[in-house]
Scaffold this motif. Structure first.
Motif, PDB file in Angstrom:
ATOM      1  N   TRP A   1      33.996  46.126 -29.940  1.00  0.00           N
ATOM      2  CA  TRP A   1      34.278  47.421 -29.662  1.00  0.00           C
ATOM      3  C   TRP A   1      32.989  48.261 -29.269  1.00  0.00           C
ATOM      4  O   TRP A   1      33.126  49.317 -28.607  1.00  0.00           O
ATOM      5  CB  TRP A   1      35.238  48.199 -30.583  1.00  0.00           C
ATOM      6  N   ARG A   2      31.939  47.689 -29.820  1.00  0.00           N
ATOM      7  CA  ARG A   2      30.542  48.453 -29.619  1.00  0.00           C
ATOM      8  C   ARG A   2      29.992  48.246 -28.304  1.00  0.00           C
ATOM      9  O   ARG A   2      29.215  48.795 -27.843  1.00  0.00           O
ATOM     10  CB  ARG A   2      29.511  47.944 -30.491  1.00  0.00           C
ATOM     11  N   ASP A   3      30.744  47.289 -27.300  1.00  0.00           N
ATOM     12  CA  ASP A   3      30.086  47.059 -25.867  1.00  0.00           C
ATOM     13  C   ASP A   3      30.025  48.300 -25.370  1.00  0.00           C
ATOM     14  O   ASP A   3      31.239  49.221 -25.165  1.00  0.00           O
ATOM     15  CB  ASP A   3      31.342  45.920 -25.295  1.00  0.00           C
ATOM     16  N   PRO A   4      29.008  48.530 -24.570  1.00  0.00           N
ATOM     17  CA  PRO A   4      28.700  49.959 -23.761  1.00  0.00           C
ATOM     18  C   PRO A   4      29.959  49.929 -22.853  1.00  0.00           C
ATOM     19  O   PRO A   4      30.165  51.101 -22.836  1.00  0.00           O
ATOM     20  CB  PRO A   4      27.426  49.627 -23.010  1.00  0.00           C
ATOM     21  N   ARG A   5      30.800  49.095 -22.493  1.00  0.00           N
ATOM     22  CA  ARG A   5      31.751  49.404 -21.338  1.00  0.00           C
ATOM     23  C   ARG A   5      32.940  50.412 -22.299  1.00  0.00           C
ATOM     24  O   ARG A   5      33.501  50.933 -21.306  1.00  0.00           O
ATOM     25  CB  ARG A   5      32.159  48.138 -20.773  1.00  0.00           C
TER      26      ARG A   5
END
Ligand SMILES: Cc1ncc(COP(=O)(O)O)c(C=O)c1O
Length: 422
Positions: free
Chosen positions: A412-416
């Motif tokens: 969930w920390r992915d920049p998208r």
């Protein structure tokens, strides 16, 4: 520790008991395969009959009958008829609920009405952290009527706010839109009345999820969204309630219009208010939206509110227990009250490492990608709202398992996902 089989067994046992709501899920359309829908506090599931109802309004109504639709169909009666269908789940008299406009507009209308009914008192009490639209309505009402606003931090300050004896109306949300904390409808209405004030309740996060008894509680006024647990469809008209003791009042509605006139088609140049809630129907009803809503209203007529409440309790108590068992070690806490009577429709979770603005939105978006539809509120609240007429216990087990997997993977920390959604 609860396992998936236990949840399946729970579903089977509620399916078997005569008082279950099992039959009702068949009256709703299923969502995309594999998607777990825990967002009934945003947009409730679609009744199976909704496309047919809307199609009929378009085809037989608009295409064929056109203007004659007003005479030949139920278009004009829908606001009151839909209100009557919702009255059972609201604990209201059949003639005391009207379906029209939005919750915000209905807040405006009833605040003005309450100020008119309880004049010369001129103070409106409202909570500081209530849903912002409700506050804006209160701010506008006092500005337009040269009245005064009195803020309270929470309902605990209500006694003090009422003590001066100048309060005309107290506007409260029964369920907090962030935490899902539920107030005491009966006790607070009694307190408000004991000080000569009127009570206006927003039931948006309770109606259609848990049992509420507006008339028994003595609430003067209430409003709520039609698109959440009541399943009226995106942008569905809202409802408003007025206690029968105010039905005969001579006070005009804030938005007087022909549809709220005692005799609409007399085309009388002077305004005379219709009785009770009917005077608050200012203009032409939203026929197509009402057609979608009517599919849900047909269902609500058949729902026993106490059975609904029991199913909601069973689902959300389980959800809380699963989160405790499967996610507490990952820093997840339950931010909603644990006692069902003190909780509204949704269950709110908070996260040890989800703190920054947008974090909850990112996590919610990542969960949607993982097939679990939830909503978030800044800065760190995730709201999980199973619909008691459609959700199954095993779906909650699957949702919590996917939440755990997502937190463990850190995806969930992915920049998208930083572009937080509504
Ligand atoms: C508690 C509460 N009150 C009022 C509203 C506003 O409703 P509307 O946009 O239909 O006016 C909402 C919307 O989500 C809400 O949650």
């Amino acid at each position: 520790m609860i396992d998936r089989n236990d949840c399946e067994a729970l579903d089977h046992s509620t399916d078997r008991t005569g008082d279950s709501l099992a039959g009702f899920s068949a009256r709703f359309a299923s969502g995309p395969p594999g998607t777990l829908y825990l967002d009934a506090n945003s947009v409730g599931p679609m009744p199976l009959a909704a496309p047919e109802h809307v199609g009929r309004a378009l085809d037989q109504g608009w295409r064929v009958a056109r203007r004659r639709g007003w005479n030949e169909t139920d278009w004009l009666d829908q606001p009151a008829a839909l209100g009557a269908s919702l009255s059972r789940v609201l604990g209201a008299g059949a003639g005391d609920v009207l379906v029209a406009d939005s919750t915000t507009i209905n807040q405006h209308k009833l605040l003005h009405h309450a100020l008119g009914l309880n004049s010369p008192r001129n103070v409106v009490v409202v909570e500081r952290d209530v849903f912002p639209s409700n506050r804006y309505a209160a701010q506008a009402a006092v500005a337009l009527r040269s009245a005064r606003l009195r803020d309270i931090a929470n309902a605990g300050e209500l006694g003090q706010a009422l003590a001066a004896g100048d309060v005309a109306v107290v506007a409260l949300s029964l369920v907090d839109y962030r935490s899902s904390a539920r107030l005491d409808l009966v006790g607070l209405t009694r307190l408000i009345h004991a000080h000569g004030a009127l009570a206006l309740w927003d039931l948006s996060h309770a109606a259609g999820a848990v049992a509420v008894a507006l008339e028994r509680a003595g609430a003067d006024f209430a409003v709520g969204c039609g698109y959440k647990y009541l399943c009226g469809g995106p942008g569905a008209p809202a409802w408003l309630y007025i206690h029968p003791r105010h039905a005969k009042s001579a006070v005009w509605p804030a938005l007087a219009g022909w549809m709220g006139h005692a005799d609409t088609f007399a085309f009388d140049p002077g305004y005379r208010p219709a009785e009770g809630v009917l005077r608050h129907q200012s203009g032409t009803p939203a026929v197509i939206a009402n057609a979608a809503m009517s599919a849900a209203a047909d269902i609500w007529r058949d729902v026993d509110p106490h059975i609904l409440d029991a199913r909601h309790r069973s689902l959300t108590d389980l959800l809380i227990r699963l989160v405790d068992e499967q996610c507490a070690d990952l820093g997840v806490t339950v931010a909603s009250p644990r006692e069902h009577a003190k909780r509204g429709g949704h269950v709110t979770l908070r996260f040890g490492e989800v703190r920054g603005d947008g974090d909850a939105g990112a996590l919610a978006q990542a969960l949607v990608d993982a097939g679990v539809v939830v909503s978030s509120r800044k800065p760190d609240a995730l709201r999980l709202a199973p619909h008691p007429l459609t959700a199954r216990h095993v779906e909650l087990w699957d949702a919590v398992a996917r939440l755990r997997a997502l937190l463990l993977s850190g995806q969930w920390r992915d920049p998208r996902y930083r572009r937080a959604s509504v």
